[in-house]
Design a protein around this motif. Structure first.
Motif, short mmCIF file in Angstrom:
data_model
loop_
_atom_site.label_atom_id
_atom_site.label_comp_id
_atom_site.label_asym_id
_atom_site.label_seq_id
_atom_site.Cartn_x
_atom_site.Cartn_y
_atom_site.Cartn_z
N ASN A 183 -10.30 -2.95 -9.67
CA ASN A 183 -9.47 -2.34 -8.63
C ASN A 183 -8.03 -2.83 -8.72
OD1 ASN A 183 -8.34 -1.36 -6.26
ND2 ASN A 183 -10.20 -1.70 -5.05
N PHE A 195 0.83 -1.21 0.00
CA PHE A 195 0.00 0.00 0.00
C PHE A 195 0.87 1.26 0.00
CE2 PHE A 195 -3.73 -2.41 1.78
CZ PHE A 195 -4.51 -2.18 0.68
N GLU A 224 -6.01 -3.13 -5.42
CA GLU A 224 -6.29 -4.34 -4.65
C GLU A 224 -5.51 -5.53 -5.23
OE1 GLU A 224 -10.38 -5.57 -4.64
OE2 GLU A 224 -9.97 -7.21 -3.25
C1 LIG Z 1 -9.70 -0.98 -3.92
O1 LIG Z 1 -9.13 -1.90 -3.03
C2 LIG Z 1 -8.49 -1.28 -1.93
C3 LIG Z 1 -7.72 -2.36 -1.21
O2 LIG Z 1 -8.46 -3.53 -1.03
C4 LIG Z 1 -9.52 -0.58 -1.09
O3 LIG Z 1 -8.90 0.04 0.00
C5 LIG Z 1 -10.21 0.46 -1.96
O4 LIG Z 1 -11.26 1.03 -1.23
C6 LIG Z 1 -10.76 -0.19 -3.20
N1 LIG Z 1 -11.24 0.87 -4.09
C7 LIG Z 1 -12.45 0.87 -4.62
C8 LIG Z 1 -12.77 1.98 -5.54
O5 LIG Z 1 -13.28 0.00 -4.36
#
Ligand SMILES: *[C@@H]1O[C@H](CO)[C@@H](O)[C@H](O)[C@H]1NC(C)=O
Ligand code: HEM
Ligand SMILES: *[C@@H]1O[C@H](CO)[C@@H](O)[C@H](O)[C@H]1NC(C)=O
Ligand SMILES: *[C@@H]1O[C@H](CO)[C@@H](O)[C@H](O)[C@H]1NC(C)=O
Length: 345
Positions: A305, A19, A308
């Protein structure tokens, strides 16, 4: 030592790191303050700068080493006292495996200070970092030992085949303690690298071919017709339609902009998920992820995503790189291609 890892602690550390580093683009010049890891890093950077295709080979080596007997450098062996020359490299499933000369070059510099198994794990880590533009990064400890067995038969029986259906893939991953989610995450490695025609021949018009986009199939038919196999030829194509020529992409009706992915080639990214959801992936084992509800949900999630996927991929690679070596005899090999003793253990 790798066997004694607190997997949970390492996983969470790695997720935090992924991250923190996401968004920083400059992967080049990332050093660790550790002689062994910095030597691996320097050589992997040089090799990728010279020929980017070594990067995918190094990422695949981690999977093929660690899946068989754990991370023990067994995939590197040309000869052992028990297996003769019929080592993992000779397995049909290991077609196209590469990167061995680079591992040798690194070993020559490190001598007894690093096991061959550690070099494979570190080199794959650095390749993933560099090819993802710094978005996939994780720390892993050293301390792996080199094993002294390496069987082609065992590799063929235990590595997943490109013609596997979903249940076979799930069982294969479960047998190593990997979930459906981790299967979907790690399959994203097929955003880079190449495959031989023999590995996707079942996708080119067999009566029971799993669904593949007809334009993509037509383009593959044109560049690598099945008839080549009968002529004894087995050419390679990029795993990712993104990495194909402009002419191929026109035939395949592929437009990265329309797909919402970056056109930059040989980048380890989540474009695999975009491709898969429009049936533009090479292997049956890629496409069948669509046939399971949970796996299909993850395909969609990783398509949407990227952040992620980067962090989940890093975490799964940490777990892969920590699979404990199996067996009785371990050593730090002097030469990654042969065991230290030539006649018995
Ligand atoms: C994408 O994934 C990250 C990590 O799992 C999360 O923090 C984030 O909110 C997600 N973004 C969306 C747009 O869903
Ligand atoms: C899920 C089951 C998997 C199957 C069935 C599978 C199958 C294959 C096949 C058939 C090839 C092409 C070999 C050839 O024809 O030359 C390939 C290439 C590749 N695989 Fe997989 N694979 C799987 C999982 C993985 C995993 C977990 C990783 C890494 C994390 C990985 C990374 C790669 C890479 C990077 C390449 C390209 C190698 C290169 O260009 O040198 N694969 N895979
Ligand atoms: C191995 O490590 C020792 C101790 O750090 C160092 O003195 C030596 O130069 C290293 N050898 C190689 C080949 O890296
Ligand atoms: C690709 O070739 C196979 C035979 O080799 C054929 O069955 C299939 O219809 C072809 N696909 C397209 C889209 O032309």
């Amino acid at each position: 030592m790798a066997n004694k890892l607190d997997a949970a602690a390492v996983l969470s550390l790695c997720v935090v790191l992924a991250f923190t580093l996401a968004g920083q683009s400059a992967a080049a010049g990332r050093y660790y303050g550790d002689k062994v890891q910095d030597t691996v890093r320097k050589e992997v950077e040089k090799a990728i700068a010279y020929d980017r295709s070594i990067g995918p080979a190094l990422v695949r080596l981690v999977f093929h080493d660690c899946w068989i007997n754990g991370c023990d450098g067994s995939v590197l062996l040309d000869k052992t006292p028990t297996d003769g020359t019929n080592t993992e490299k000779k397995a049909v499933i290991n077609i196209g495996l590469a990167g061995f000369q680079l591992i040798d070059t690194i070993k020559q510099q490190l001598g007894p200070n690093a096991s061959c198994a550690d070099i494979v794990a570190f080199a794959g880590r650095d390749a993933a970092d560099i090819l993802s533009g710094g978005k996939i990064f994780y720390t892993i400890p050293g301390g792996r030992k080199d094993g002294v067995v390496s069987s082609a038969k065992v590799a063929d029986a235990n590595l997943p085949e490109s013609t596997f259906d979903f249940d076979q893939l799930q069982n294969n991953f479960n047998a190593r303690g990997f979930s459906v989610e981790e299967l979907v995450v790690l399959s994203g490695a097929h955003s880079i690298g190449v495959a031989h025609l023999s590995s996707y021949q079942d996708r080119l018009g067999r009566a029971d071919s799993t669904p593949i986009d007809p334009d993509y199939q037509a383009a593959l038919n044109k560049t690598t017709p099945l008839s080549l196999l009968q002529k004894g030829q087995n050419p390679t194509v990029p795993n990712n339609v993104r990495d194909e020529t402009a002419a191929f992409q026109t035939d395949a009706a592929y437009d990265p902009v329309a797909m919402g992915v970056s056109p930059e080639k040989i980048v380890l990214d989540n474009s695999y998920y975009h491709n898969n959801l429009v049936n533009k992936v090479l292997f049956e084992s890629d496409w069948v992820l669509r046939t399971d509800g949970d796996a299909a949900d993850k395909l969609e999630e990783y398509k949407e995503n990227a952040t992620e996927w980067h962090s989940d991929f890093a975490a799964a690679m940490v777990k892969l790189s920590s699979l404990p070596a199996q067996g009785k005899n371990f050593e730090i090999r002097k030469n990654c291609r042969v065991t230290n003793k030539q006649y018995y253990y």
